[in-house]
Design a protein around this motif. Structure first.
Motif, PDB file in Angstrom:
ATOM      1  N   GLU A  20       0.843  -1.192   0.000  1.00 54.18           N
ATOM      2  CA  GLU A  20       0.000   0.000   0.000  1.00 54.18           C
ATOM      3  C   GLU A  20       0.878   1.242   0.000  1.00 54.18           C
ATOM      4  N   ILE A  21       0.606   2.138  -0.921  1.00 59.50           N
ATOM      5  CA  ILE A  21       1.307   3.418  -1.008  1.00 59.50           C
ATOM      6  C   ILE A  21       0.258   4.516  -0.849  1.00 59.50           C
ATOM      7  N   VAL A  22       0.497   5.446   0.092  1.00 61.85           N
ATOM      8  CA  VAL A  22      -0.446   6.529   0.353  1.00 61.85           C
ATOM      9  C   VAL A  22       0.304   7.849   0.290  1.00 61.85           C
ATOM     10  N   THR A  23      -0.267   8.825  -0.429  1.00 64.41           N
ATOM     11  CA  THR A  23       0.386  10.118  -0.549  1.00 64.41           C
ATOM     12  C   THR A  23      -0.636  11.257  -0.530  1.00 64.41           C
ATOM     13  N   ASP A  24      -0.228  12.374   0.026  1.00 65.31           N
ATOM     14  CA  ASP A  24      -1.024  13.591  -0.072  1.00 65.31           C
ATOM     15  C   ASP A  24      -0.499  14.469  -1.201  1.00 65.31           C
ATOM     16  N   GLY A  25       0.381  13.916  -2.005  1.00 62.33           N
ATOM     17  CA  GLY A  25       0.975  14.645  -3.106  1.00 62.33           C
ATOM     18  C   GLY A  25       2.311  15.260  -2.763  1.00 62.33           C
ATOM     19  N   ARG A  26       2.653  15.215  -1.473  1.00 63.00           N
ATOM     20  CA  ARG A  26       3.937  15.736  -1.019  1.00 63.00           C
ATOM     21  C   ARG A  26       4.689  14.642  -0.256  1.00 63.00           C
ATOM     22  N   SER A  27       4.146  14.212   0.879  1.00 65.58           N
ATOM     23  CA  SER A  27       4.717  13.082   1.616  1.00 65.58           C
ATOM     24  C   SER A  27       4.184  11.777   1.038  1.00 65.58           C
ATOM     25  N   VAL A  28       4.999  10.728   1.152  1.00 66.60           N
ATOM     26  CA  VAL A  28       4.606   9.396   0.672  1.00 66.60           C
ATOM     27  C   VAL A  28       4.889   8.389   1.766  1.00 66.60           C
ATOM     28  N   HIS A  29       3.892   7.562   2.076  1.00 69.72           N
ATOM     29  CA  HIS A  29       4.037   6.517   3.080  1.00 69.72           C
ATOM     30  C   HIS A  29       3.714   5.177   2.437  1.00 69.72           C
ATOM     31  N   GLY A  30       4.510   4.164   2.763  1.00 67.12           N
ATOM     32  CA  GLY A  30       4.305   2.847   2.189  1.00 67.12           C
ATOM     33  C   GLY A  30       4.275   1.762   3.247  1.00 67.12           C
ATOM     34  N   MET A  31       3.599   0.678   2.913  1.00 68.25           N
ATOM     35  CA  MET A  31       3.530  -0.482   3.796  1.00 68.25           C
ATOM     36  C   MET A  31       3.593  -1.746   2.958  1.00 68.25           C
ATOM     37  N   GLY A  32       4.374  -2.713   3.407  1.00 65.92           N
ATOM     38  CA  GLY A  32       4.385  -4.038   2.812  1.00 65.92           C
ATOM     39  C   GLY A  32       4.118  -5.074   3.887  1.00 65.92           C
ATOM     40  N   ARG A  33       3.111  -5.921   3.666  1.00 70.74           N
ATOM     41  CA  ARG A  33       2.740  -6.928   4.675  1.00 70.74           C
ATOM     42  C   ARG A  33       3.105  -8.314   4.189  1.00 70.74           C
ATOM     43  N   THR A  34       3.897  -9.012   4.994  1.00 66.17           N
ATOM     44  CA  THR A  34       4.235 -10.403   4.732  1.00 66.17           C
ATOM     45  C   THR A  34       3.556 -11.285   5.772  1.00 66.17           C
ATOM     46  N   ASP A  35       3.806 -12.584   5.715  1.00 67.74           N
ATOM     47  CA  ASP A  35       3.249 -13.492   6.727  1.00 67.74           C
ATOM     48  C   ASP A  35       3.897 -13.274   8.090  1.00 67.74           C
ATOM     49  N   LEU A  36       5.084 -12.665   8.109  1.00 65.93           N
ATOM     50  CA  LEU A  36       5.829 -12.539   9.359  1.00 65.93           C
ATOM     51  C   LEU A  36       5.848 -11.131   9.935  1.00 65.93           C
ATOM     52  N   PHE A  37       5.713 -10.118   9.103  1.00 63.56           N
ATOM     53  CA  PHE A  37       5.869  -8.761   9.615  1.00 63.56           C
ATOM     54  C   PHE A  37       5.231  -7.759   8.655  1.00 63.56           C
ATOM     55  N   GLN A  38       5.095  -6.513   9.135  1.00 67.21           N
ATOM     56  CA  GLN A  38       4.736  -5.375   8.309  1.00 67.21           C
ATOM     57  C   GLN A  38       5.917  -4.426   8.257  1.00 67.21           C
ATOM     58  N   GLU A  39       6.224  -3.960   7.072  1.00 65.26           N
ATOM     59  CA  GLU A  39       7.314  -3.018   6.879  1.00 65.26           C
ATOM     60  C   GLU A  39       6.729  -1.667   6.474  1.00 65.26           C
ATOM     61  N   HIS A  40       7.202  -0.599   7.121  1.00 61.89           N
ATOM     62  CA  HIS A  40       6.705   0.740   6.838  1.00 61.89           C
ATOM     63  C   HIS A  40       7.862   1.636   6.403  1.00 61.89           C
ATOM     64  N   LEU A  41       7.570   2.550   5.492  1.00 64.51           N
ATOM     65  CA  LEU A  41       8.567   3.532   5.089  1.00 64.51           C
ATOM     66  C   LEU A  41       7.873   4.844   4.789  1.00 64.51           C
ATOM     67  N   SER A  42       8.647   5.934   4.909  1.00 65.54           N
ATOM     68  CA  SER A  42       8.093   7.264   4.665  1.00 65.54           C
ATOM     69  C   SER A  42       9.097   8.100   3.895  1.00 65.54           C
ATOM     70  N   PHE A  43       8.563   8.894   2.966  1.00 67.36           N
ATOM     71  CA  PHE A  43       9.340   9.912   2.265  1.00 67.36           C
ATOM     72  C   PHE A  43       8.656  11.248   2.533  1.00 67.36           C
ATOM     73  N   THR A  44       9.383  12.194   3.092  1.00 64.80           N
ATOM     74  CA  THR A  44       8.790  13.484   3.417  1.00 64.80           C
ATOM     75  C   THR A  44       9.614  14.621   2.835  1.00 64.80           C
TER      76      THR A  44
END
Length: 315
Positions: free
Chosen positions: A291-315
């Motif tokens: 999942e990638i979510v943006t307000d057009g300036r900041s970008v936040h991402g999430m990747g979900r596996t069977d073991l964990f969720q990974e999050h990242l942000s670009f601001t």
């Protein structure tokens, strides 16, 4: 992921479906082929627009995409766009058109000749499924919008802030040479624009079409995009190293499965090419949901596996 932009200013959300994991990759026709589908939603206040870009294989929409739409309360797709006429991209539309509670406002694609469809590299099954889809379109009186060659350089407008640049359409002159027609060179290539955020969706853009884009007036539009959907599942006939470098993406999503990773020799070299500039790579054989979510300036991402969720942000 809990959406981080819950305000009246609005946001855009790009979501993949769990089509290529070991559990779900074997579902649908043809069995074990990787598949593509992206749900792109633009929200501002109470208004939301939904775009489905490709719909996976026949059977996968019924078992994976439609249950997700029901869970989210989504009953209307404003635009359903087909990147090209391979069954792992359009097959799920058969499921969607057959479902009584899902409405598709517009179906958008670039038409190609019956010759190319009958003589394509994917064989008789691909043609049979396309004929089945066309019959359903006529039966349901589905509204269809064709994107023609003369529209390259124009846009597909979704709402007042989300639109797609039309980068390329199929050029059948380069593929009808007596050999089976390679549909990977006959894509509707689109660049998403949402405020300052950009994402390139090249379908399964093959080497011939890639070269044509580089040599075209659309060259500047595909430089330095924020997100890149890897063509042809990240394997053979994927967009060339020159094209990957030109896109210079911060995030790359690869709709691949075990078959691609193990049997397409260029997969690893392409992975290196995607990562060379420090891009974050999400592989859909590993991440069940991206999942990638943006307000057009900041970008936040999430990747979900069977073991964990990974999050990242670009601001």
């Amino acid at each position: 992921m809990k959406t981080v932009f819950m305000n009246e200013d609005g946001y855009c959300r790009i979501l993949t479906f769990d089509l290529n994991s070991k559990d779900n990759g074997a579902k649908g026709i043809p069995e074990f082929n990787p598949a593509d589908s992206f749900l792109i939603s633009s929200t501002k206040g109470e208004a939301t627009s939904h775009v489905l870009l490709d719909a996976g294989k026949k059977g996968q929409a019924e078992s994976i995409i439609i249950p997700y739409l029901h869970e989210q309360g989504i009953t209307k797709i404003d635009r359903l766009i087909i990147s090209h006429m391979h069954y792992d991209h359009f097959g799920g539309i058969i499921d969607l058109l057959n479902h009584p509670e899902i409405t598709i406002e517009q179906l958008i694609y670039s038409p190609i000749s019956n010759y190319s469809l009958e003589h394509c590299d994917a064989g008789e099954l691909n043609y049979q499924l396309w004929v089945e889809l066309q019959s359903l379109i006529e039966e349901r009186k589905q509204q269809v919008v064709f994107i023609e060659n003369e529209q390259v350089g124009g846009i597909i407008e979704i709402d007042d802030e989300l639109y797609f640049d039309i980068i390329a359409t199929p050029n059948e002159e380069v593929v009808q040479n007596g050999e089976p027609v390679n549909l990977n060179n006959l894509n509707l290539v689109l660049k998403l624009n949402y405020r300052k955020f950009t994402a390139l969706f090249p379908g399964d853009c093959g080497m011939t079409q890639t070269k044509n884009i580089i040599d075209s007036a659309q060259y500047e539009k595909v430089r330095n995009v924020f997100l890149l959907k890897a063509a042809h599942h990240g394997g053979d006939e994927s967009t060339t190293p020159e094209f990957i470098s030109m896109c210079n993406a911060r995030i790359v999503i690869i709709p691949c499965n075990q078959l691609v990773v193990e049997q397409r020799p260029s997969f690893i070299s392409n992975m290196h090419a995607f990562s060379r500039n420090g891009a974050k790579v999400f592989r859909s054989d590993f991440y069940r949901e991206i999942e990638i979510v943006t307000d057009g300036r900041s970008v936040h991402g999430m990747g979900r596996t069977d073991l964990f969720q990974e999050h990242l942000s670009f601001t």
